[in-house]
Design a protein around this motif. Sequence first.
Motif, PDB file in Angstrom:
ATOM      1  N   ILE A   1      45.385  38.224  26.382  1.00  0.00           N
ATOM      2  CA  ILE A   1      45.478  38.834  27.719  1.00  0.00           C
ATOM      3  C   ILE A   1      45.847  40.300  27.531  1.00  0.00           C
ATOM      4  O   ILE A   1      46.726  40.632  26.726  1.00  0.00           O
ATOM      5  CB  ILE A   1      46.553  38.120  28.581  1.00  0.00           C
TER       6      ILE A   1
ATOM      7  N   TYR B   1      48.006  43.650  32.006  1.00  0.00           N
ATOM      8  CA  TYR B   1      48.167  42.491  32.864  1.00  0.00           C
ATOM      9  C   TYR B   1      49.506  41.802  32.595  1.00  0.00           C
ATOM     10  O   TYR B   1      50.158  41.290  33.522  1.00  0.00           O
ATOM     11  CB  TYR B   1      47.021  41.504  32.630  1.00  0.00           C
TER      12      TYR B   1
ATOM     13  N   HIS C   1      51.070  41.813  41.219  1.00  0.00           N
ATOM     14  CA  HIS C   1      49.876  41.040  40.977  1.00  0.00           C
ATOM     15  C   HIS C   1      48.626  41.662  41.561  1.00  0.00           C
ATOM     16  O   HIS C   1      47.543  41.065  41.489  1.00  0.00           O
ATOM     17  CB  HIS C   1      50.035  39.619  41.540  1.00  0.00           C
TER      18      HIS C   1
ATOM     19  N   LEU D   1      45.756  42.419  39.055  1.00  0.00           N
ATOM     20  CA  LEU D   1      45.125  41.297  38.380  1.00  0.00           C
ATOM     21  C   LEU D   1      43.796  40.962  39.052  1.00  0.00           C
ATOM     22  O   LEU D   1      43.602  41.238  40.244  1.00  0.00           O
ATOM     23  CB  LEU D   1      46.041  40.085  38.392  1.00  0.00           C
ATOM     24  N   PRO D   2      42.837  40.359  38.318  1.00  0.00           N
ATOM     25  CA  PRO D   2      41.508  40.107  38.882  1.00  0.00           C
ATOM     26  C   PRO D   2      41.517  39.214  40.108  1.00  0.00           C
ATOM     27  O   PRO D   2      40.674  39.358  40.990  1.00  0.00           O
ATOM     28  CB  PRO D   2      40.757  39.435  37.716  1.00  0.00           C
TER      29      PRO D   2
ATOM     30  N   PHE E   1      43.321  33.133  40.816  1.00  0.00           N
ATOM     31  CA  PHE E   1      43.045  32.160  39.760  1.00  0.00           C
ATOM     32  C   PHE E   1      43.507  32.693  38.410  1.00  0.00           C
ATOM     33  O   PHE E   1      44.092  31.969  37.595  1.00  0.00           O
ATOM     34  CB  PHE E   1      41.545  31.848  39.731  1.00  0.00           C
ATOM     35  N   TYR E   2      43.242  33.989  38.163  1.00  0.00           N
ATOM     36  CA  TYR E   2      43.645  34.593  36.896  1.00  0.00           C
ATOM     37  C   TYR E   2      45.158  34.745  36.836  1.00  0.00           C
ATOM     38  O   TYR E   2      45.741  34.704  35.744  1.00  0.00           O
ATOM     39  CB  TYR E   2      42.952  35.942  36.719  1.00  0.00           C
TER      40      TYR E   2
ATOM     41  N   ALA F   1      46.408  31.426  35.680  1.00  0.00           N
ATOM     42  CA  ALA F   1      46.020  31.197  34.282  1.00  0.00           C
ATOM     43  C   ALA F   1      46.831  32.069  33.337  1.00  0.00           C
ATOM     44  O   ALA F   1      47.293  31.605  32.274  1.00  0.00           O
ATOM     45  CB  ALA F   1      44.527  31.468  34.107  1.00  0.00           C
ATOM     46  N   PHE F   2      47.061  33.351  33.736  1.00  0.00           N
ATOM     47  CA  PHE F   2      47.814  34.258  32.870  1.00  0.00           C
ATOM     48  C   PHE F   2      49.276  33.810  32.772  1.00  0.00           C
ATOM     49  O   PHE F   2      49.882  33.853  31.689  1.00  0.00           O
ATOM     50  CB  PHE F   2      47.737  35.680  33.404  1.00  0.00           C
TER      51      PHE F   2
ATOM     52  N   ASN G   1      49.472  30.781  30.423  1.00  0.00           N
ATOM     53  CA  ASN G   1      49.330  31.142  29.002  1.00  0.00           C
ATOM     54  C   ASN G   1      50.564  31.886  28.497  1.00  0.00           C
ATOM     55  O   ASN G   1      51.000  31.683  27.357  1.00  0.00           O
ATOM     56  CB  ASN G   1      48.081  31.993  28.801  1.00  0.00           C
TER      57      ASN G   1
END
Length: 315
Positions: free
Chosen positions: A28, A32, A41, A44-45, A48-49, A52-53, A56
């Motif tokens: 990542i 981000y 935030h 961020l894209p 959902f990302y 996910a980020f 992780n």
Amino acid sequence: MSDLGALLRKAREQRGLSLDDIQETTKIRKRYLEAIESGDHSILPGSFYVRAFVKNYSEAVGLDPDEVLRLYQHEVPAAQNEHAAEPIPVRAPRRLKSESSERMGKIGFNLMMWCFLILIFVVVWMFVINRDPDPADQLDQKTPITDASQPPTDNINAGNGTVTDNPVPTATPVPTQVPTTVTFASKVGKADKYDIGPEGTHKLEIKVSGGRSWLEIRAGGSTGEKLYSANADDGTIETHDLTQQLYVNVGRADLTEITVDGVPVPDGDRAGSKKLLINPIVSTSTPPNGEPTDTAADTDETGGAGNEPDSATSE
């Protein structure tokens, strides 16, 4: 800084990891990761990302990702709406070919096939037309039917009027030289006997190269007339006409080269002595020197001559 970002940052620092380490582990981007720790935030894209980020990131610092998302669900937006809002791509309808275009396509294909066949026929026809005629036919066409003839040169006998033909000279055949052959015949005592063909005079040559070597040459056999006996120096060359059987004894076979008319005679090519009988082939049972054939030499070899130096490597 948000509570979620503070939790993740504290877990990272407790493990002694930097943002570069987290970036290497999770793949990542660092900016981000900084946005997640600061709670911003917006860069961020999408939601959902974000989830996910965060998941992780939590796994990389040793936290339970599901527990983190459950405790801080008020900071992490849900991602279900985004999937529903995504537009479904619509495949553009395939344009149907008209009947006239299909007919034109068939006509064009048939025309192309006929052109291809005509081209093949033309190429084959040109090849047949331009092919060279048979060489025999060319020879016959170029050969004149009659050649200019000259009057015969026959001698006419003025006395009786008879005609005598001139004698036609006959070509003398050139003799064909048969190559020299070196053939192992038998083992005679300690010596290897080699027959030299064809019948006639041959030349034996022994060359010492690379050092000194004992060299002994006798006529007839190991007890025959001594033709040469010495410790030959490097570069020594001994030549003898092979009109009779010759006995050759060398101390260092690896330093000597034995040839008959340039054809090598096998001598083992090793650092030790070698004894050979070089026997020219003759048509009669009596050798050129008038002595019996190889019987005497064979007896000397099998009986072991007392005056023959076996220890030939005297340097």
